[in-house]
Write an enzyme that holds these catalytic residues in place. Sequence first.
Site, mmCIF file in Angstrom:
data_model
loop_
_atom_site.group_PDB
_atom_site.id
_atom_site.type_symbol
_atom_site.label_atom_id
_atom_site.label_comp_id
_atom_site.label_asym_id
_atom_site.label_seq_id
_atom_site.Cartn_x
_atom_site.Cartn_y
_atom_site.Cartn_z
ATOM 1 N N LYS A 10 -104.345 26.381 26.659
ATOM 2 C CA LYS A 10 -103.710 25.778 27.572
ATOM 3 C C LYS A 10 -103.401 27.212 28.331
ATOM 4 C CE LYS A 10 -102.669 22.285 23.837
ATOM 5 N NZ LYS A 10 -101.681 21.250 23.397
ATOM 6 N N TYR A 50 -107.301 13.237 26.376
ATOM 7 C CA TYR A 50 -105.591 12.596 24.879
ATOM 8 C C TYR A 50 -105.737 11.175 25.025
ATOM 9 C CZ TYR A 50 -103.448 17.529 24.324
ATOM 10 O OH TYR A 50 -103.876 18.900 23.711
ATOM 11 N N ASN A 122 -98.344 24.607 23.039
ATOM 12 C CA ASN A 122 -98.248 25.197 21.425
ATOM 13 C C ASN A 122 -99.688 25.528 21.221
ATOM 14 O OD1 ASN A 122 -100.603 22.867 21.902
ATOM 15 N ND2 ASN A 122 -99.367 21.930 20.078
ATOM 16 N N HIS A 125 -105.763 24.000 22.037
ATOM 17 C CA HIS A 125 -105.988 23.348 21.579
ATOM 18 C C HIS A 125 -106.971 23.589 20.732
ATOM 19 C CE1 HIS A 125 -107.628 19.152 20.563
ATOM 20 N NE2 HIS A 125 -109.144 20.074 20.612
ATOM 21 N N GLU A 136 -115.291 16.643 22.115
ATOM 22 C CA GLU A 136 -114.592 16.804 22.937
ATOM 23 C C GLU A 136 -115.770 18.087 23.480
ATOM 24 O OE1 GLU A 136 -111.699 18.369 20.209
ATOM 25 O OE2 GLU A 136 -110.400 16.853 19.755
HETATM 26 N N1 UDP Z 1 -97.741 16.456 21.346
HETATM 27 C C1 UDP Z 1 -96.174 16.379 21.957
HETATM 28 N N2 UDP Z 1 -95.495 16.301 20.908
HETATM 29 C C2 UDP Z 1 -95.643 15.503 19.679
HETATM 30 C C3 UDP Z 1 -97.428 15.509 19.268
HETATM 31 C C4 UDP Z 1 -97.900 16.335 19.996
HETATM 32 O O1 UDP Z 1 -96.218 17.505 22.458
HETATM 33 O O2 UDP Z 1 -95.123 14.711 19.170
HETATM 34 C C5 UDP Z 1 -98.462 17.379 22.594
HETATM 35 C C6 UDP Z 1 -98.961 18.519 21.347
HETATM 36 O O3 UDP Z 1 -98.331 19.322 23.246
HETATM 37 C C7 UDP Z 1 -100.371 18.490 20.746
HETATM 38 C C8 UDP Z 1 -100.999 16.971 22.595
HETATM 39 O O4 UDP Z 1 -100.031 16.706 21.946
HETATM 40 O O5 UDP Z 1 -100.943 19.707 20.620
HETATM 41 C C9 UDP Z 1 -101.859 16.383 21.029
HETATM 42 O O6 UDP Z 1 -101.453 16.065 20.229
HETATM 43 P P1 UDP Z 1 -101.859 15.660 18.423
HETATM 44 O O7 UDP Z 1 -101.095 14.902 17.680
HETATM 45 O O8 UDP Z 1 -103.767 15.758 18.531
HETATM 46 O O9 UDP Z 1 -101.743 17.208 18.468
HETATM 47 P P2 UDP Z 1 -103.262 18.624 17.881
HETATM 48 O O10 UDP Z 1 -104.509 18.081 17.302
HETATM 49 O O11 UDP Z 1 -103.297 19.109 19.360
HETATM 50 O O12 UDP Z 1 -102.373 19.585 16.613
HETATM 51 MG MG MG Z 2 -105.758 16.836 18.310
#
Ligand code: UDP
Ligand code: MG
Length: 167
Positions: A10, A50, A122, A125, A136
């Site tokens: 990212k 997303y 984080n 992805h 994806e």
């Molecule tokens: N995210 C966030 N706050 C939250 C949950 C998600 O900022 O409470 C952001 C974070 O950058 C995350 C992305 O949204 O990587 C996508 O969320 P997802 O639940 O799909 O998590 P991932 O699959 O990336 O672990």
């Molecule tokens: Mg996810």
Amino acid sequence: MLNQTLILIKPDGLKKSLTGNILTRLSETKLEIVAAKIIRVTPEMAEAHYCHLKEKTFFKELISYLTGELHQRKKVMAMVYWGEDAIQKIREIAGATNPEEASPTSIRGQFGRITTKGLYENVVHASAIESDAEREIKLWFDPDEIIFDLYPTRIVTTGGRKVRVWI
Ligand code: UDP
Ligand code: MG
């Protein structure tokens, strides 16, 4: 089980100059890289990626994050890794979504942070399950950008040129 997974470095990962570190960590899995590119992310792409989070309070901020608006770094590095249990191995090394809860030795635990607005920056992805990975990978890559056929394709003619597209 053999499978494939989408990884994005990212914009915060690129801005923090973490590309090398992240690739080194990912190489611990011994998986094969079957596609890679640097790509500019439009708001439409970010929203499609997303789409399952549309209702979340942080959605707007999240789109601004993935497009690079937030970091004035308008690109991501997209990759497809393939091999035995690729999805699970990469998710494990990426770490939990919340960088504060992620294992300290995972990529997100090592390099992620939570902004004062509460967004999880984080760094990477990684696809969570096979159906996500398929959606994806097809969103981020054309068939000809991947070293071998991961999903069925068909040939269409556009402007006199034959191109392969996902079925
Ligand atoms: N995210 C966030 N706050 C939250 C949950 C998600 O900022 O409470 C952001 C974070 O950058 C995350 C992305 O949204 O990587 C996508 O969320 P997802 O639940 O799909 O998590 P991932 O699959 O990336 O672990
Ligand atoms: Mg996810």
